[in-house]
Design a protein around this motif. Structure first.
Motif: not given
Lengths: 436, 143
Positions: A187, A191, A218-219, A221-222, A225-226, A365
């Motif tokens: 993550v 970011e 959720n993570m 998906r995150e 996507e990222k 986040k």
């Protein structure tokens, strides 16, 4: 669908059970003959290796726990002389003593095989460039992923953890196609890439293998996507082997356990009774091929359930749901196991600190897990000078970081501000959102 | 010769300072001087009050962590160079000032500055030899 060893991973259930039974017999006999700890344990339970005739007989065997590792520290659980041990890893114990594990050359081969299956299931081939951002060292993550990727014949970049800027530079310059790291680091990389204006959809990166700490859908998906990749969950623990004990296929619906090497069971943590597939309980593993450290019914303290409905990928191996929790108070922070008892023992040794503390774990986040230890100040600690308080803070941080091996922050709080509860004190607040 | 200062540990959160001042007010304790040393997460409130014993007791009873320290209250000529003169005297003898802050009231036409210096005995000797007047606790509280 991708496979490393389709013949094994898709063998028939009968073949698998036959193989498991045969290997269990050998493992129990080998452990009994070579590890005094197991001999005593089996004798006390009134079980003889001769009693083990098929995989179903496994429930006759007594459990092994993390405390057994502590009691036999450092090498008492080994079944071979050290001349045959080619690698030693260690992870946190509940107290000061590490949990020590050893591997023969053959064990390293099995482990590499298990990790090769893991990486292959997500599409890794010898044409890939694997950016391995798991930490290298006593922690099994780095070398485990490394050997698996090499086994496949991929090009491994052993960058290890940290230095996000360099990670992103190398990811772009080398054209890395596969990423291995903890999910929270993935993550963070995503970011940071966005902050630096890196268009990850243009990068050749296609898949990531994330484990060593709890995470969530959720993570997933995150991260997907990222970073524009397929994010796959992997599971393992050093006592059983390391990463690669179980792995997701592209169905992304639970982790296939490499059951021909590591036999999983779910038990009721209170009674020790075996639970049928589909029922939640504590995950227990028995190694079926290990030499240096055979493991009989090891209680992982991880809570999950097993399920055996046919997976779309065709693998025969049962799946486990991603880990749902723990039966003890162990925390996993940035891939490192942390027990509140370790923190408590350090605080007790530092003069002037009160026994009132609170461990706060947070995952803001786009950031790595943060560990904060709140300590109530005592009259002994307070003077008219801030630098004396700062010196105490620094001393606590130094001791804890040295013991735990991860960075953390101490927060001094006013007396009686940490909630007292009836009976067992609440020592941990975990603010990470892990069960979605 | 020495004055009792009380130090209170305070987390940096709203309302804590007023909890201290309210507690002191409710017990009819007068604050004569104060300073705060702070970090990101917490601060130390240093106070000189008219009744340090009672203040220590009521603050402790109300859950605060309190420490006591001896400081020196020195009369300073209230004119340009007044403070510099005192500090020069200390510097000449290599005495370090841990911290200092001004007292609210005055002593005649003098200002009063509170000093924390270690070792305190040496500081007393040096200041007196330098012709400085150090106030006693009772003197200070009666101002």
């Amino acid at each position: 669908m991708y496979f490393w060893d389709k013949k094994t991973e898709c063998m028939s259930l009968d073949e698998l059970r036959e193989l498991q039974g045969e290997r269990l017999k050998n493992t129990v006999r080998f452990a009994y003959d070579n590890v005094p700890f197991y001999r005593r344990k089996l004798d006390a339970a009134g079980v003889n290796p001769e009693d083990i005739k098929s995989i179903d007989d496994i429930t006759k065997l007594p459990f092994t726990t993390k405390e057994d590792f502590r009691d036999n520290y450092p090498f008492g659980m080994f079944a071979v002389p050290l001349e045959q041990v080619v690698r030693i890893h260690a992870s946190s114990g509940t107290t000061g003593k590490q949990t020590v594990v050893g591997y023969t050359e053959n064990d390293i081969g099995v482990w590499s095989e298990a990790m090769a299956r893991t990486l292959s299931a997500g599409g890794t081939t010898k044409g890939d460039i694997v950016q391995n951002a798991y930490g290298y060292g006593l922690f099994t993550g780095g070398l485990g992923a490394h050997y698996g990727a090499e086994k496949i014949g991929a090009s491994v970049v052993p960058i290890s953890g940290g230095n996000t800027k360099r990670q992103l530079q190398i990811m772009q310059d080398f054209g890395c196609t596969v990423l291995c790291c903890t999910p929270s680091y993935a993550v963070l990389l995503g970011e940071s890439a966005a902050e630096q204006g890196i268009d990850t959809s243009k990068l050749p990166l296609k898949a990531g293998f994330f484990g060593a700490e709890p995470w969530s859908e959720n993570m997933r998906r995150e991260i997907e996507e990222k970073l524009h990749i397929d994010a796959l969950d992997i599971y393992g623990l050093s006592e059983v082997m390391g990463p690669g004990v179980s792995y997701e296929c592209m169905e992304k619906a639970g982790l296939h356990v490499s059951e021909d090497h590591f036999y999983p069971e779910i038990i009721d943590p209170e009674t020790g009774e075996r639970q049928p597939d589909g029922y939640k309980g504590e995950l227990v593993f028995t190694s079926l091929t290990k030499e240096a450290l055979p493991l009989i019914r090891y209680r992982t303290r991880d809570v999950t359930y097993l399920f055996s409905d046919n997976c779309g990928c065709g693998r025969v191996f049962r799946r486990m749901h991603r880990v749902l929790g723990r039966t003890d108070d162990m925390l996993i922070i940035r891939g490192v196991n942390v027990f509140p008892s370790q923190i408590e023992s350090i605080l007790m040794e530092i003069d002037g600190t009160e026994p009132h503390y609170l461990i706060v774990v947070d995952r803001e986040k786009g950031r790595m897990d943060q560990l904060e230890v709140w300590v109530e100040v005592s009259p002994k600690m307070v003077s008219d000078e801030v630098r004396k308080l700062e010196a105490i803070e620094r001393a606590i941080v130094a001791e804890l970081e040295s013991l735990l091996g991860i960075s953390l922050k101490i927060r001094l709080v006013e007396p009686k501000t940490i909630a007292r509860s009836e009976g067992k004190a609440k020592r941990v607040i975990d603010r990470r959102d892990l069960n979605q | 010769m020495r004055v009792n200062q009380i130090s209170v540990f305070l987390e940096n959160k709203s309302g804590r300072l007023s909890d201290v001042t309210r507690t002191l007010a409710d017990n009819n304790i007068n604050i004569r001087a104060l300073s705060i040393a702070d970090t990101i997460d917490y601060g130390l409130l240093r106070l000189i009050v008219n009744d340090p014993d009672l203040a220590t007791q009521v603050l402790t009873d109300n859950g605060f962590t309190v420490a006591r320290t001896e400081v020196l209250a020195v009369e300073i000529p209230d004119r340009p160079g007044g403070l510099a003169g005192v500090i020069d005297i200390l510097a000449a003898k290599n005495l370090n000032i841990e911290y200092m802050y001004a007292f609210v009231g005055r002593s005649g036409d003098h200002a009063i500055v509170v000093f924390r210096i270690e070792p305190v005995e040496d500081a007393i000797t040096v200041l007196q030899e330098g012709g400085m007047r150090i106030l006693r606790g009772e003197e200070l509280h009666s101002l």
